[in-house]
Design a protein around this motif. Structure first.
Motif, PDB file in Angstrom:
ATOM      1  N   LYS A 237       0.844  -1.201   0.000  1.00 53.81           N
ATOM      2  CA  LYS A 237       0.000   0.000   0.000  1.00 53.81           C
ATOM      3  C   LYS A 237       0.873   1.242   0.000  1.00 53.81           C
ATOM      4  O   LYS A 237       0.379   2.356  -0.053  1.00 53.81           O
ATOM      5  CB  LYS A 237      -0.913   0.003   1.224  1.00 53.81           C
ATOM      6  CG  LYS A 237      -2.058  -0.991   1.102  1.00 53.81           C
ATOM      7  CD  LYS A 237      -3.070  -0.776   2.192  1.00 53.81           C
ATOM      8  CE  LYS A 237      -4.329  -1.594   1.903  1.00 53.81           C
ATOM      9  NZ  LYS A 237      -5.380  -1.350   2.866  1.00 53.81           N
ATOM     10  N   PRO A 239       2.717   4.101  -1.231  1.00 52.66           N
ATOM     11  CA  PRO A 239       2.620   4.807  -2.520  1.00 52.66           C
ATOM     12  C   PRO A 239       3.943   4.885  -3.265  1.00 52.66           C
ATOM     13  O   PRO A 239       3.960   4.915  -4.488  1.00 52.66           O
ATOM     14  CB  PRO A 239       2.124   6.199  -2.130  1.00 52.66           C
ATOM     15  CG  PRO A 239       2.400   6.334  -0.679  1.00 52.66           C
ATOM     16  CD  PRO A 239       2.363   4.965  -0.101  1.00 52.66           C
ATOM     17  N   VAL A 240       5.038   4.897  -2.521  1.00 50.99           N
ATOM     18  CA  VAL A 240       6.343   4.946  -3.188  1.00 50.99           C
ATOM     19  C   VAL A 240       6.577   3.628  -3.933  1.00 50.99           C
ATOM     20  O   VAL A 240       7.011   3.614  -5.086  1.00 50.99           O
ATOM     21  CB  VAL A 240       7.467   5.216  -2.155  1.00 50.99           C
ATOM     22  CG1 VAL A 240       8.827   5.162  -2.823  1.00 50.99           C
ATOM     23  CG2 VAL A 240       7.257   6.566  -1.487  1.00 50.99           C
ATOM     24  N   ASN A 243       4.473   3.530  -7.036  1.00 58.86           N
ATOM     25  CA  ASN A 243       5.087   4.344  -8.102  1.00 58.86           C
ATOM     26  C   ASN A 243       6.202   3.580  -8.797  1.00 58.86           C
ATOM     27  O   ASN A 243       6.337   3.640 -10.021  1.00 58.86           O
ATOM     28  CB  ASN A 243       5.676   5.628  -7.511  1.00 58.86           C
ATOM     29  CG  ASN A 243       4.697   6.764  -7.580  1.00 58.86           C
ATOM     30  OD1 ASN A 243       3.569   6.589  -8.011  1.00 58.86           O
ATOM     31  ND2 ASN A 243       5.133   7.937  -7.166  1.00 58.86           N
ATOM     32  N   ARG A 246       4.709   1.162 -11.170  1.00 56.99           N
ATOM     33  CA  ARG A 246       4.185   1.801 -12.396  1.00 56.99           C
ATOM     34  C   ARG A 246       5.328   2.188 -13.339  1.00 56.99           C
ATOM     35  O   ARG A 246       5.234   2.006 -14.554  1.00 56.99           O
ATOM     36  CB  ARG A 246       3.346   3.030 -12.023  1.00 56.99           C
ATOM     37  CG  ARG A 246       1.933   2.669 -11.591  1.00 56.99           C
ATOM     38  CD  ARG A 246       1.031   3.877 -11.589  1.00 56.99           C
ATOM     39  NE  ARG A 246       1.269   4.747 -10.457  1.00 56.99           N
ATOM     40  CZ  ARG A 246       0.638   4.650  -9.285  1.00 56.99           C
ATOM     41  NH1 ARG A 246      -0.285   3.738  -9.112  1.00 56.99           N
ATOM     42  NH2 ARG A 246       0.902   5.467  -8.307  1.00 56.99           N
ATOM     43  N   ASP A 431      12.526   4.818  -6.680  1.00 59.85           N
ATOM     44  CA  ASP A 431      11.581   5.927  -6.576  1.00 59.85           C
ATOM     45  C   ASP A 431      12.187   7.245  -7.040  1.00 59.85           C
ATOM     46  O   ASP A 431      11.469   8.167  -7.399  1.00 59.85           O
ATOM     47  CB  ASP A 431      11.087   6.058  -5.129  1.00 59.85           C
ATOM     48  CG  ASP A 431      12.208   5.958  -4.115  1.00 59.85           C
ATOM     49  OD1 ASP A 431      13.282   5.447  -4.462  1.00 59.85           O
ATOM     50  OD2 ASP A 431      12.016   6.380  -2.970  1.00 59.85           O
ATOM     51  N   ARG A 432      13.499   7.355  -7.019  1.00 65.58           N
ATOM     52  CA  ARG A 432      14.130   8.629  -7.375  1.00 65.58           C
ATOM     53  C   ARG A 432      14.847   8.595  -8.710  1.00 65.58           C
ATOM     54  O   ARG A 432      15.611   9.499  -9.038  1.00 65.58           O
ATOM     55  CB  ARG A 432      15.106   9.035  -6.265  1.00 65.58           C
ATOM     56  CG  ARG A 432      14.363   9.551  -5.045  1.00 65.58           C
ATOM     57  CD  ARG A 432      15.210   9.582  -3.802  1.00 65.58           C
ATOM     58  NE  ARG A 432      14.371   9.458  -2.624  1.00 65.58           N
ATOM     59  CZ  ARG A 432      13.908  10.484  -1.924  1.00 65.58           C
ATOM     60  NH1 ARG A 432      14.199  11.705  -2.258  1.00 65.58           N
ATOM     61  NH2 ARG A 432      13.146  10.273  -0.860  1.00 65.58           N
ATOM     62  N   LYS A 452       8.637  10.144 -20.035  1.00 67.95           N
ATOM     63  CA  LYS A 452       8.989  11.101 -18.978  1.00 67.95           C
ATOM     64  C   LYS A 452       9.640  10.370 -17.803  1.00 67.95           C
ATOM     65  O   LYS A 452       9.740  10.909 -16.703  1.00 67.95           O
ATOM     66  CB  LYS A 452       7.734  11.851 -18.538  1.00 67.95           C
ATOM     67  CG  LYS A 452       7.190  12.734 -19.657  1.00 67.95           C
ATOM     68  CD  LYS A 452       6.096  13.644 -19.183  1.00 67.95           C
ATOM     69  CE  LYS A 452       5.522  14.464 -20.326  1.00 67.95           C
ATOM     70  NZ  LYS A 452       6.500  15.314 -20.993  1.00 67.95           N
ATOM     71  N   LEU A 468      21.257  12.128   0.967  1.00 68.60           N
ATOM     72  CA  LEU A 468      20.219  11.923   1.980  1.00 68.60           C
ATOM     73  C   LEU A 468      20.730  11.164   3.206  1.00 68.60           C
ATOM     74  O   LEU A 468      20.323  11.448   4.330  1.00 68.60           O
ATOM     75  CB  LEU A 468      19.037  11.147   1.372  1.00 68.60           C
ATOM     76  CG  LEU A 468      18.207  11.876   0.314  1.00 68.60           C
ATOM     77  CD1 LEU A 468      17.267  10.904  -0.372  1.00 68.60           C
ATOM     78  CD2 LEU A 468      17.406  13.005   0.953  1.00 68.60           C
TER      79      LEU A 468
END
Lengths: 505, 276
Positions: A237, A239-240, A243, A246, A431-432, A452, A468
């Motif tokens: 669940k 969201p990262v 993504n 996807r 994710d990045r 994109k 980070l």
């Protein structure tokens, strides 16, 4: 010590790059036609085996973290005072923690496995195993056993339903676990095959054949059903993670491999399952049917089969009850052996027919080498399983991971342990950003011009992550080698050293 | 044009850290209702440090400040004056609170007026014209229904007037119209239907209160490719006919005139602006 092609120093058999092994076949010589195989006392059976010090015994891991078989058998062996056992277990989990004591008292002095986690992994890292352990791939395990590179004296095989003569099925009975893919090779080639089952009955779908089996022992249970398979596996669940799934689908689309008849494998982690769902929607939208899905199977892959988005499942291992039930009822859901799945000398193996495989990683380095064997603290916590097999076989191998997880970067300067060499890795999706191996310049250009998707270099991803997290302190190791990371051709990718005592304390 | 505005509680370091990699076009760091009273100051400090140190990539950043009558208001606005912040979401936007905000907010920052009181709805004409810094109107259905003393329902009859009034004012004064959050975070179908409904009223975007809602919002706001194709044909044909002095003509059995052309052109422009 010899330097291999990855600039890692190994004691012998250096890895020299990804080169396929020539095809080989190994005859199955076993044909036990005895009719009085059924026994009801495991202790007596083990005593009668007259196991000697230094014996080589094997187990499979289809009962996963619910497995009772290994612990039960090892307890008997330890009570008989047999020492220096070499344990050839396809994987070891937390449930196998009693082994730690058997390492300490030298009942077991060597472990050969494709995956080890939990207390046993920690004990190996801390140097409790007398001999150097071997962490290989699922495919190479099948080859080692079939080729007699390692001779199994006795294979102890937990079978959810067995006939009195040894015909066995994994998808029937109270301890059903689905495919018995990893056990088939043990059953075919071990000198002695002892089946343990808590359900003696004629199976409908035979995976273990009676002619391979010497003894069938009726036991009260072979495992805890709660730990064998999970009732359900669920999509992340986060969201990262969604993504990442996807973006991975978009990348897959742009490889040009997703066309009628394509084949695909992904794991059972949260992101992988989200990707399976994305593939489902994609197939539905584009009216494209794939040929097969392979690997460890969950309900989400079953959904793809049931919706006719794929023609077939080639299942070496079931991860949840839906997969187990599907294997039992759906004629297009096939159990396959570890050799048919990934055997490096099996020219028809499934991994070589894969178009796309999506895998995880604990670490991936600037050269695209992947580690799924040791944690960021240097401790053993996994192993190849089918990682390097599928990566080598598939036309396109994608690693998916969050760039930063638990305050650690997945991209590192150099992986602590090489599990899968860079030659087999094509892309990392985080994710990045997405890093594509520089050998795919045309694809990189295509993705930059037509999508994109955030295409970056591995160095750029590393820089983002380090900004980070900061650069982690180096881990200190002893000189002592506790395990070897073996490639699917039998050469050595890397060594795993004992973690310095102040670090693991 | 932003399609989605995702609320991130400014007290949640993990969510702030991953906010820039989520799908949302705009992020609203929340210092107001999403933060417990005893966390207000630490959340603001965390947000300040995050803005100083993190790269938020291409995200448009907003800060929902606390109410103008609260003790936190002034410091919140100072925090929102950070160079990386695009503007503020002004809660309980009414003439008085907007005046207070305009006094302390950096003139380069934009304001999204959160309309969540009956008075705010009534004062919409003034709010839209008080400052060029006001760039958008955002509906707050939960607080509005509480202010009106009515039950909040999924059907949304109780906020119907405000929802339609807000979008009319936004259109009249060329402001963004942003719809209220859909509170059932598991009901993606319900969210999709609501987004389609408010888009049909003229709303440009929707607020998300969970990152998983963002993808649903974007999918629901996608223009039907067939409609887009048809719009492009209309625009092309109309512009060609116009050069020949024709203002009304027949295209595939449909009468095309200036309003039809403008509507088609608007659809294409909206889609182009929405494409991330």
């Amino acid at each position: 010590m010899i330097k291999n092609s990855l600039n890692r120093f190994v004691p012998s058999h250096p890895f020299l790059g990804v080169h396929p092994l020539p095809p080989q076949t190994f005859p199955i010589l076993k044909n036990n036609t005895q009719t009085n195989k059924l026994r009801d006392n495991l202790t007596d059976v083990i005593k009668e085996l007259h196991l000697k010090d230094g014996a080589v015994i094997s187990f499979h891991h289809h009962l996963r973290n619910g497995d009772d078989v290994l612990n039960r058998v090892m307890k008997e062996i330890a009570q008989l005072g047999i020492k220096n056992i070499t344990l050839v277990a396809s994987s070891l989990f937390e449930v196998h923690h009693p082994l730690v004591n058997y390492l300490k008292d030298k009942t077991v002095t060597k472990i050969i496995t494709a995956y080890v986690s939990g207390p046993v992994a920690q004990a190996i890292s801390e140097g409790w195993c007398e001999e150097v352990c071997v962490i290989h791939s699922h495919g190479y395990r099948a080859h080692m056993i079939a080729s007699k590179e390692i001779e199994i004296d006795v294979a102890f095989i937990g079978v959810p339903t067995s006939s009195p003569l040894g015909d066995g099925s994994g998808s029937e009975g109270p301890s059903a676990c689905g495919s018995l893919g990893y056990a088939v090779v043990d059953a075919m080639y071990a000198k002695k095959v002892i089946v343990l089952s808590d359900h003696i009955s004629e199976p409908q779908h035979i995976q273990i054949k009676k002619e391979w089996v010497d003894v069938v022992v009726k036991v009260d249970r072979i495992g805890d059903p709660q730990g064998i398979v999970s009732g359900t596996t669920t999509i992340t669940k986060d969201p990262v993670g969604l993504n990442i799934a996807r973006m991975t689908l978009q990348l897959m689309e742009n490889t040009g491999l997703m066309k009628e008849g394509f084949s695909f494998q992904t794991g059972a982690g949260g992101i992988s399952l989200a990707l399976a769902k994305e593939v489902y929607d994609w197939c539905e939208h584009h009216h494209i049917q794939g040929s097969f899905i392979s690997g460890g199977i969950t309900g989400y892959q079953v959904d793809l089969l049931n919706a006719h988005h794929f023609k077939e499942i080639k299942d070496v291992q079931c991860f949840d009850l839906k997969a187990v039930e599907s294997m039992h009822h759906n004629p297009n859901h096939h159990a396959i052996s570890a050799d048919d799945y990934a055997g490096p000398t099996n020219e028809h193996n499934v991994v070589n027919q894969l178009d796309i495989v999506v895998l995880g990683a604990t670490e991936i380095d600037l050269d695209y080498n992947v580690n799924v064997t040791t944690g960021s603290d240097g401790m053993l916590m996994g192993g190849s399983g089918g990682h390097c097999d599928t990566a080598a076989g598939a036309k396109f191998t994608i690693i998916v991971s969050k760039l930063v997880s638990s305050r650690l970067s997945v991209v590192v300067d150099k992986v602590i342990t090489v599990t899968t060499p860079h030659e087999s890795i094509d892309a990392l999706v985080t994710d990045r950003g997405i890093a594509i191996h520089p050998r795919h310049q045309a694809l990189i250009q295509h993705l930059k011009e037509n999508t994109k998707l955030p295409i970056k270099t591995m160095q750029e991803l590393y820089d983002i992550a380090i900004q980070l997290t900061g650069k982690p302190e180096p881990i200190h190791f002893d000189d002592r080698i506790v395990a070897l990371s073996m490639y699917r051709d039998g050469t050595l990718l890397d060594v795993i050293r004992k973690v310095a005592s102040e670090d693991f304390k | 044009m932003n399609r989605s505005y995702l609320f991130i509680p400014a007290s949640n370091a993990g969510m702030i850290l991953s906010s820039m990699v989520l799908d949302a076009d705009a992020i609203i760091f929340d210092l107001e209702d999403g933060v417990a009273l005893n966390q207000k100051i630490s959340a603001r400090t965390l947000l300040q440090h995050s803005l100083d140190t993190l790269d938020f990539l291409d995200k448009t950043l907003y800060v929902r400040i606390n109410n103008a009558s609260s003790d936190f208001f002034l410091e919140d606005v100072i925090c929102a004056n950070h160079p990386k912040v695009h503007g503020v979401v002004l809660p309980k936007a009414e003439i008085k609170s907007l005046e207070a905000c305009l006094k302390v907010l950096d003139p380069s920052k934009t304001i999204l007026c959160l309309i969540e009181s009956a008075l705010g709805v009534i004062q919409l004409p003034q709010l839209c014209q008080m400052s060029s810094q006001v760039k958008g109107l955002l509906l707050g259905g939960e607080d509005l229904s509480a202010d009106c003393g009515v039950e909040r329902t999924q059907a949304g009859h109780e906020i119907d007037y405000a929802r339609k009034s807000l979008v009319m004012h936004a259109k009249a004064f060329n402001l963004m119209a942003i719809d209220t959050p859909f509170v059932d975070i598991e009901d993606h179908q319900g969210l999709k239907e609501e987004v389609k409904y408010v888009a049909s009223l003229g709303y440009d975007a929707k607020v998300a209160i969970n990152p998983r809602q963002v993808h649903v919002i974007h999918e629901a706001l996608k223009v039907d490719p067939l409609k887009l194709k048809e719009a492009k044909m209309i625009v092309e044909a109309f512009e060609k006919q116009r050069t020949q002095g024709v203002g009304v003509f027949n295209l595939n059995g449909k009468m095309i005139d200036e309003p039809v052309y403008l509507k088609a052109k608007h659809l294409i422009e909206k889609e182009e602006r929405r494409t991330p």
